[in-house]
Design a protein around this motif. Sequence first.
Motif, PDB file in Angstrom:
ATOM      1  N   CYS A 157       0.857  -1.179   0.000  1.00  0.00           N
ATOM      2  CA  CYS A 157       0.000   0.000   0.000  1.00  0.00           C
ATOM      3  C   CYS A 157       0.887   1.221   0.000  1.00  0.00           C
ATOM      4  CB  CYS A 157      -0.901  -0.051   1.251  1.00  0.00           C
ATOM      5  SG  CYS A 157      -2.165   1.208   1.300  1.00  0.00           S
ATOM      6  N   SER A 158       1.463   1.530  -1.145  1.00  0.00           N
ATOM      7  CA  SER A 158       2.366   2.663  -1.209  1.00  0.00           C
ATOM      8  C   SER A 158       1.672   3.827  -1.900  1.00  0.00           C
ATOM      9  CB  SER A 158       3.627   2.297  -1.987  1.00  0.00           C
ATOM     10  OG  SER A 158       4.409   3.459  -2.185  1.00  0.00           O
ATOM     11  N   LYS A 159       1.937   5.019  -1.393  1.00  0.00           N
ATOM     12  CA  LYS A 159       1.338   6.194  -2.020  1.00  0.00           C
ATOM     13  C   LYS A 159       2.199   6.704  -3.173  1.00  0.00           C
ATOM     14  CE  LYS A 159       0.187   7.824   2.251  1.00  0.00           C
ATOM     15  NZ  LYS A 159       0.011   8.922   3.202  1.00  0.00           N
ATOM     16  N   ASN A 160       3.288   6.038  -3.431  1.00  0.00           N
ATOM     17  CA  ASN A 160       4.185   6.490  -4.491  1.00  0.00           C
ATOM     18  C   ASN A 160       4.298   5.503  -5.647  1.00  0.00           C
ATOM     19  OD1 ASN A 160       5.190   7.606  -1.700  1.00  0.00           O
ATOM     20  ND2 ASN A 160       5.730   9.094  -3.282  1.00  0.00           N
ATOM     21  N   VAL A 161       3.355   4.562  -5.686  1.00  0.00           N
ATOM     22  CA  VAL A 161       3.367   3.603  -6.781  1.00  0.00           C
ATOM     23  C   VAL A 161       1.973   3.538  -7.409  1.00  0.00           C
ATOM     24  CG1 VAL A 161       3.825   1.220  -7.476  1.00  0.00           C
ATOM     25  CG2 VAL A 161       5.074   2.197  -5.553  1.00  0.00           C
ATOM     26  N   ILE A 162       1.932   3.585  -8.755  1.00  0.00           N
ATOM     27  CA  ILE A 162       0.695   3.301  -9.481  1.00  0.00           C
ATOM     28  C   ILE A 162       0.830   1.872 -10.001  1.00  0.00           C
ATOM     29  CG2 ILE A 162      -0.845   4.033 -11.347  1.00  0.00           C
ATOM     30  CD1 ILE A 162      -0.363   6.274  -9.402  1.00  0.00           C
ATOM     31  N   TYR A 163      -0.088   1.001  -9.574  1.00  0.00           N
ATOM     32  CA  TYR A 163      -0.004  -0.409  -9.942  1.00  0.00           C
ATOM     33  C   TYR A 163      -0.987  -0.679 -11.081  1.00  0.00           C
ATOM     34  CZ  TYR A 163       1.831  -0.690  -5.111  1.00  0.00           C
ATOM     35  OH  TYR A 163       2.523  -0.509  -3.946  1.00  0.00           O
ATOM     36  N   THR A 164      -0.471  -1.040 -12.252  1.00  0.00           N
ATOM     37  CA  THR A 164      -1.412  -1.250 -13.362  1.00  0.00           C
ATOM     38  C   THR A 164      -1.608  -2.729 -13.704  1.00  0.00           C
ATOM     39  OG1 THR A 164       0.387  -0.873 -14.913  1.00  0.00           O
ATOM     40  CG2 THR A 164      -0.994   1.005 -14.395  1.00  0.00           C
ATOM     41  N   GLY A 165      -0.955  -3.613 -12.965  1.00  0.00           N
ATOM     42  CA  GLY A 165      -1.193  -5.039 -13.160  1.00  0.00           C
ATOM     43  C   GLY A 165      -2.242  -5.541 -12.185  1.00  0.00           C
ATOM     44  N   ALA A 166      -2.618  -6.814 -12.334  1.00  0.00           N
ATOM     45  CA  ALA A 166      -3.678  -7.369 -11.502  1.00  0.00           C
ATOM     46  C   ALA A 166      -3.148  -7.786 -10.131  1.00  0.00           C
ATOM     47  CB  ALA A 166      -4.296  -8.571 -12.202  1.00  0.00           C
ATOM     48  N   VAL A 167      -4.011  -7.786  -9.133  1.00  0.00           N
ATOM     49  CA  VAL A 167      -3.714  -8.357  -7.812  1.00  0.00           C
ATOM     50  C   VAL A 167      -4.529  -9.645  -7.665  1.00  0.00           C
ATOM     51  CG1 VAL A 167      -2.942  -6.273  -6.633  1.00  0.00           C
ATOM     52  CG2 VAL A 167      -5.392  -6.740  -6.834  1.00  0.00           C
ATOM     53  N   PRO A 168      -4.234 -10.478  -6.641  1.00  0.00           N
ATOM     54  CA  PRO A 168      -4.839 -11.810  -6.587  1.00  0.00           C
ATOM     55  C   PRO A 168      -6.358 -11.853  -6.776  1.00  0.00           C
ATOM     56  CG  PRO A 168      -3.117 -11.667  -4.957  1.00  0.00           C
ATOM     57  CD  PRO A 168      -3.208 -10.309  -5.601  1.00  0.00           C
ATOM     58  N   ASN A 169      -7.091 -10.962  -6.115  1.00  0.00           N
ATOM     59  CA  ASN A 169      -8.553 -11.095  -6.222  1.00  0.00           C
ATOM     60  C   ASN A 169      -9.030 -10.906  -7.660  1.00  0.00           C
ATOM     61  OD1 ASN A 169      -8.141  -8.135  -6.028  1.00  0.00           O
ATOM     62  ND2 ASN A 169     -10.371  -8.069  -5.981  1.00  0.00           N
ATOM     63  N   GLN A 170      -8.329 -10.073  -8.422  1.00  0.00           N
ATOM     64  CA  GLN A 170      -8.786  -9.827  -9.792  1.00  0.00           C
ATOM     65  C   GLN A 170      -8.568 -11.025 -10.705  1.00  0.00           C
ATOM     66  OE1 GLN A 170      -6.486  -6.164 -10.159  1.00  0.00           O
ATOM     67  NE2 GLN A 170      -8.388  -5.045 -10.472  1.00  0.00           N
ATOM     68  N   GLN A 171      -7.509 -11.772 -10.453  1.00  0.00           N
ATOM     69  CA  GLN A 171      -7.264 -12.928 -11.318  1.00  0.00           C
ATOM     70  C   GLN A 171      -7.978 -14.177 -10.831  1.00  0.00           C
ATOM     71  OE1 GLN A 171      -2.831 -12.394 -11.500  1.00  0.00           O
ATOM     72  NE2 GLN A 171      -3.170 -13.027 -13.606  1.00  0.00           N
ATOM     73  N   GLN A 172      -8.273 -14.240  -9.522  1.00  0.00           N
ATOM     74  CA  GLN A 172      -8.778 -15.498  -8.976  1.00  0.00           C
ATOM     75  C   GLN A 172     -10.283 -15.531  -8.726  1.00  0.00           C
ATOM     76  OE1 GLN A 172      -6.615 -17.413  -5.868  1.00  0.00           O
ATOM     77  NE2 GLN A 172      -4.689 -16.440  -6.371  1.00  0.00           N
ATOM     78  N   ASP A 173     -10.911 -14.408  -8.462  1.00  0.00           N
ATOM     79  CA  ASP A 173     -12.322 -14.419  -8.034  1.00  0.00           C
ATOM     80  C   ASP A 173     -13.238 -15.177  -8.992  1.00  0.00           C
ATOM     81  OD1 ASP A 173     -11.903 -13.241  -5.653  1.00  0.00           O
ATOM     82  OD2 ASP A 173     -12.722 -11.270  -6.169  1.00  0.00           O
ATOM     83  N   ASP A 174     -13.015 -15.009 -10.277  1.00  0.00           N
ATOM     84  CA  ASP A 174     -13.831 -15.741 -11.253  1.00  0.00           C
ATOM     85  C   ASP A 174     -13.231 -17.095 -11.601  1.00  0.00           C
ATOM     86  OD1 ASP A 174     -15.495 -13.623 -11.365  1.00  0.00           O
ATOM     87  OD2 ASP A 174     -14.756 -12.835 -13.272  1.00  0.00           O
TER      88      ASP A 174
END
Lengths: 398, 289
Positions: free
Chosen positions: A129-146
């Motif tokens: 949870c960094s305020k100095n990084v923009i993360y444009t890839g997926a995190v676990p919930n986005q790839q796994q929930d479905d």
Amino acid sequence: MSLVGFPHIWSKNSSLAFAQDGEIKVGVLFSLTGTTAIIEESLNKATLMAIEEINANGGINGLKITPVVEDPASDPATFAEKARKLVLSDRCVSVFGSYTSASRKAVLPVFEKQENLFWYPTLYEGRECSKNVIYTGAVPNQQQDDFIPWLVEKFGKRWYLIGSNYIYPKEENNYCKKLLEGLGAEVIAEEYVPLGHSEFSSVINKFRSEKPNVIFSTVVGDSVVALHRQYRAAGLDPATMPMASLTTSENEVAAMGGDAAAGHFTSAPYFMVFDSPENQRFVEAYRSRWGGDKVTHFVSESSYFQIHLFKQAVAKLAASDISPLAIREAVKSEEYKAPQGLVKVEPENLHCWLRPKIGQCKADGQFEILTQSADWLEPNPYSAYPNQKCTAEGLKEV
Amino acid sequence: MDFVVSQILTGLSLSSILLLVALGLAIIYGVTGVINLAHGEFVMLGAYCAWLLQVQFGWSLLASLAVIFLLIAALGWLIEVAVIRHLYDRPLDTILATWGLGVMTQQIVRLTAGGELRYVQMPPSLSGSVDILGATDSAYRLFVLAVALGLFLATWCIYRYTSFGLKLRAITQNRAIASSFGINSARAYRLTFAYGAGIAGLAGALISPLKSVSPEMGTTYVVDAFMVVVLGGVQSLVGTLASSAVLGETSGLLAYYSNDTIAKALVLVAIVIIIRFRPQGLFAPRVRA
């Protein structure tokens, strides 16, 4: 508020302004040598291509983007050193780069201390949870929930988790186990092999004797090639015991051969075959710029679209106001029609809303997209830790 | 029953790959005393040759094996002439020189062939699997096992039954005295180095359909090869065979009952303990004074 009393280094003093002489400098920090150069070269190419596109169309409000390319040589310490150089001596307003979590963790202190902005295109394990990084890839919930419920329904409830021995597979598996528990499925084994491991005969023996319904693989790098090729040589059948992966993209498939990858599944927000006018343009441009045999994949796609998000954010600012933190504020809630479809930056945690798809690999090395999630999925970097939440104020216990 | 068989087969397959990779190193080290840190790069070049012949000329792997052996052997010969022969009595310098050669080779391959991972198509006739006593194993792995044993046998016969082998054994025991009896030791060293390199190239070509081919792939194999040679005892071909078998079966079993990470660690610990008490290796026939 903690800044009160400290003369801010990024003042509007003209000699220190980020936009100077009609150009703004950005850092491009992907390994061009060393072990992960194999994949990071393609991210470097996608990044440079996006910058060239923007410059060819007049830049950002007349400002040209000047990329400063550094080669951190797949070494976390060199990553930190080059990041410091890009931020301090080149005075880049943002840096785009890195692939492995180890290298991201290595550069993080630089960007947090210097209040600069880092753009990270890779899917990763979350829990950051960094305020100095923009993360444009997926995190676990986005790839796994479905993906996980879909596989349980289609193939069954006995799961074998195999991964490389480092943080990414363990965090993905933590979330996977949570989902499986909710679905009443059983984890019959959870196993990790050393990074770079290339001998899977014992593992394959265990597949044979345990007969899992699904093999959830978070094996990465050249190990993934060895695993697939040996799985196929052993005569196992993807129709009854498929491997499900979050990292096997067109790039890995090209390295292992379509015959070895055919029949296995991957969940990702982007596949090269995805049918959209934006993707068609992206693939054509990529191939005419870098070679007709090149493949695009979900990390090179996010390397590409994050430059366009950067452009949109900078375009909202007056030239004299351009600074890393102003760009961060401007990019919040920003939307962009990427090759994968519409993406949006979540203002709370600076990750992206994405629309994951499930693909099955075919023998020609491309994926067939079987389903697509009904809606955008919210990024939740702490999905495996329900009592923590990443907010604009930082990490909160709830 | 089929479990026992399949576990033994797995171990044998691991052993055969270890044997292939270590054999060339054992010969070079045993005869010339050169610690060849570029050995892994010969393995890597063999794999790249297989890939190149397949992609450029459409050769199947089986057809290209002999060519690859000759190509890498020729390269080994050249390296011996250009570099190694000047360094025979300077063991530290050979380590540095061969390591440098290895690094250069990696980068040359990266610059010419590219950094992407490559793969070699398995020969279609061997891509199926075979049933043995109720267990299933990949036909290709059995083929690799057969080739490894064949190569070992050929090497052993050369060593044991040819006049060249006799000269090699004489040189190994005492180079100066062998030379004074008229044996051309420089030529013997050169041929040994070329032969060892050629076998390493073959090893690379043979494992390429099972693993990924990349400029850095040699590094892991050189470590494995040294483990085998150190455990088996230098100057002992039979020792190399036996220690490949022991290491392969042990790591296969350990990996089955725990996992590969633990297996690797335990095997290394065991080797450290063994060479503490038997520095000459498990199977060294005799130690040169």
